[in-house]
Design an enzyme around this catalytic site. Sequence first.
Site, short mmCIF file in Angstrom:
data_model
loop_
_atom_site.label_atom_id
_atom_site.label_comp_id
_atom_site.label_asym_id
_atom_site.label_seq_id
_atom_site.Cartn_x
_atom_site.Cartn_y
_atom_site.Cartn_z
N ALA A 121 -4.22 7.70 -4.62
CA ALA A 121 -2.84 7.28 -4.82
C ALA A 121 -2.90 5.79 -5.15
O ALA A 121 -2.86 4.93 -4.26
CB ALA A 121 -2.03 7.52 -3.55
N GLY A 165 0.83 -1.21 0.00
CA GLY A 165 0.00 0.00 0.00
C GLY A 165 0.85 1.24 0.00
O GLY A 165 2.04 1.19 -0.35
N ASN A 166 0.26 2.37 0.36
CA ASN A 166 1.02 3.62 0.47
C ASN A 166 0.43 4.47 1.59
O ASN A 166 -0.56 4.11 2.20
CB ASN A 166 1.06 4.35 -0.88
CG ASN A 166 -0.33 4.68 -1.37
OD1 ASN A 166 -1.06 5.40 -0.73
ND2 ASN A 166 -0.70 4.10 -2.52
N TYR A 167 1.03 5.62 1.83
CA TYR A 167 0.66 6.43 3.00
C TYR A 167 -0.55 7.32 2.79
O TYR A 167 -0.88 8.12 3.66
CB TYR A 167 1.84 7.32 3.40
CG TYR A 167 3.03 6.58 3.93
CD1 TYR A 167 2.93 5.84 5.09
CD2 TYR A 167 4.26 6.63 3.27
CE1 TYR A 167 4.03 5.16 5.61
CE2 TYR A 167 5.35 5.96 3.77
CZ TYR A 167 5.24 5.22 4.94
OH TYR A 167 6.31 4.56 5.43
#
Length: 399
Positions: free
Chosen positions: A275, A207-209
């Site tokens: 994102a 995943g990402n932030y």
Amino acid sequence: MKGKHIVLGITGGIAAYKSAHLVRLFVKAGAEVQVIMTPSAREFITPLTLSTLSGKPVITEFFTANTGQWNSHVDLGLWADAMVIAPATASSIAKMANGVADNMLITTYLSAKAPVFVAPAMDLDMMAHPSTVRNLELLESYGNHIIQPAEGELASHLVGKGRMEEPEKIFQAVDDFFSCDNALKGKKLMITAGPTHECIDPVRFIGNYSSGKMGYAIADEAARRGAEVTLISGPVAIKPAHSSVKVISVVSAREMADACAKVFPTTDIAIMAAAVADYAPESYSDRKIKRENNDAPTIKLVKNPDIARSLGESKRDGQLLVGFALETDHEVENAISKMERKNLDMIVLNSLRDKDSCFGVDTNKVTIFFANGSKKEHPLKSKREVADDIIDDIINLIQ
Ligand code: CTP
């Protein structure tokens, strides 16, 4: 909100203590507040607290006993630009629904010509009782705005729906009502937001932030301006503030792409603020990958679909497609080439070099590039103000 006349009705429930904060929010925003309490509300919070905060004597009776001064419910009803009843108990809601005018607050309610906002607060079983459900439906049918209670721990220590919505949200609902310019009325907006999670096994993902805050702020702002908003969101810990925003929750980039493909054809404006993970594991293990049985595994990645690009390819005349670019290097060149590659009408660039405009924070500093070659640089602002700027630019483009 400046200069607006708010009649704040407080009825006898434990959430009455939160109404003091609500008075503060209205007064701070420049409104004049006249508090009217039902007799039982005085058992929960003192009139002195509320008159001090509002700067006006609190009204509870039809007349002031020691002076004989008559409090005219008709005059108050006409003075109000908005009437807010928070908390609204089951009993007061029933009286409002059925015109039982046995106290100053209900008589003023029946005389008011202004919009009425009702924030119910009660125990979960009272909230779910068919009589309350029917009474709230009746209030809605009179054109009153119901600010639905939140779920959570109640005064009874039971957990469920019935907790009065937070004062900030109640204030927001009234503020939105007054500030809505309806410039996007009749427009359908699709917004993607948040990260995507690409699953490796039942307990792990790539995943990402992304927190989703920017996309959610845009969704709220667009709804406030009258748009019909569908928010396609990856896994986040937030909710839209505006109750009319329709949320479609997805997990992976593929699910987001499928949802977008369904919604986009009937959309006027699409804003791609998610994102999206660029890669996903080629295969998914439906059992947890165990440490003992394995050497460190190698996870082969495959490319995810570029959602913005495929929407850009199918974009028809009159549809507007807005993208975001998040860059660490060659920001301007990369943003402009993304706008061209994905057939976007406008791209919002944030630089990851800026510590106040990265993931999770409440501020953002953006530069907006347009397909006609122009650009707009904005200073550091809250994500809500940035959302406001983005929506303003979109409105300029469609006009
Ligand atoms: N985007 C998308 N689908 C993807 C990747 C990106 O819809 N699979 C959208 C984003 O929501 C954003 C824009 O495309 O509006 C640019 O995203 P970004 O991650 O900056 O660009 P990428 O195309 O992924 O390029 P790179 O990661 O190489 O910078």
